[in-house]
Scaffold this motif. Structure first.
Motif, PDB file in Angstrom:
ATOM      1  N   LEU A   1       0.801  -1.224   0.000  1.00 19.37           N
ATOM      2  CA  LEU A   1       0.000   0.000   0.000  1.00 19.37           C
ATOM      3  C   LEU A   1       0.834   1.275   0.000  1.00 19.37           C
TER       4      LEU A   1
ATOM      5  N   VAL B   1       1.294   3.980  -3.072  1.00 18.76           N
ATOM      6  CA  VAL B   1       0.554   5.209  -3.357  1.00 18.76           C
ATOM      7  C   VAL B   1       1.377   6.447  -3.012  1.00 18.76           C
TER       8      VAL B   1
ATOM      9  N   GLU C   1      -4.860  -2.420  -4.720  1.00 20.55           N
ATOM     10  CA  GLU C   1      -5.333  -1.740  -3.510  1.00 20.55           C
ATOM     11  C   GLU C   1      -4.704  -0.364  -3.355  1.00 20.55           C
ATOM     12  N   ALA C   2      -3.417  -0.241  -3.681  1.00 20.68           N
ATOM     13  CA  ALA C   2      -2.756   1.058  -3.584  1.00 20.68           C
ATOM     14  C   ALA C   2      -3.380   2.051  -4.562  1.00 20.68           C
TER      15      ALA C   2
ATOM     16  N   LEU D   1      -6.716   3.110  -3.159  1.00 25.75           N
ATOM     17  CA  LEU D   1      -6.488   4.023  -2.052  1.00 25.75           C
ATOM     18  C   LEU D   1      -6.100   5.406  -2.568  1.00 25.75           C
TER      19      LEU D   1
ATOM     20  N   ALA E   1      -9.112   7.123  -3.977  1.00 31.51           N
ATOM     21  CA  ALA E   1      -9.994   7.610  -2.914  1.00 31.51           C
ATOM     22  C   ALA E   1      -9.429   8.872  -2.252  1.00 31.51           C
ATOM     23  N   LEU E   2      -8.108   8.939  -2.119  1.00 29.57           N
ATOM     24  CA  LEU E   2      -7.466  10.096  -1.497  1.00 29.57           C
ATOM     25  C   LEU E   2      -7.257  11.249  -2.477  1.00 29.57           C
TER      26      LEU E   2
END
Length: 158
Positions: free
Chosen positions: A48, A51, A101-102, A105, A108-109
């Motif tokens: 993760l 990112v 997943e990264a 994430l 989303a950020l």
């Protein structure tokens, strides 16, 4: 007001101590000197935290071994959307949980580059020994040319 030049990250993923999983680093090492505004980074196997490596760039070019069900050394260009498609021919990079997943994430950020290009290379062998199989090593020049074209670098003529 002058627009700032585009910044690009060429990010190699994988572990060179695990056979063909080290192809990302091998591609990064085979590229010629990168032009201003382009950063090359051997990201290893970050999960993760990937990112954070992508943050602050306008474009990212990610290079990784990918299980695609193809002949070893075959490479393909794809987008992050391919990691979200369960019925895709692409089964994901060998770090698909971490990469997918990264990217989710980062999305989303709101910190992902506006353009992400992923180059996946079909490995032949992933084991606990360094070095690439001949088929994967042979794919490196063609993949480097594709990346150089994206970066606006003229191929070397011999």
């Amino acid at each position: 007001m002058t627009k700032a030049p585009m910044t690009t990250l060429v990010l190699a993923l994988g572990n060179p101590l695990r056979g063909d999983d080290g192809v990302g680093a091998a591609v990064l090492n085979a590229l010629p000197a990168l032009p201003p505004g382009v950063t090359g980074l051997d990201g290893g196997t970050p999960g993760l935290s990937l990112v954070l490596s992508l943050q602050g760039y306008d474009r990212a070019i990610i290079v990784d071994a990918a299980e695609m069900g193809e002949m070893p050394g075959t490479w393909q260009r794809f987008t992050p959307d391919c990691l979200r498609t369960p019925d895709s021919d692409l089964r994901g990079t060998l770090h698909d949980a971490g990469l997918a997943e990264a990217l989710l994430l980062g999305e989303a950020l709101g910190i992902l580059p506006s353009e992400i290009i992923i180059f996946g290379i079909q490995p032949g062998e992933i084991d606990w020994s360094p070095g690439l199989t001949p088929a994967v090593a042979a794919a490196i020049p063609g993949l480097c040319e594709a990346i150089m074209s994206l970066l606006g670098i003229e191929p070397r003529r011999e």
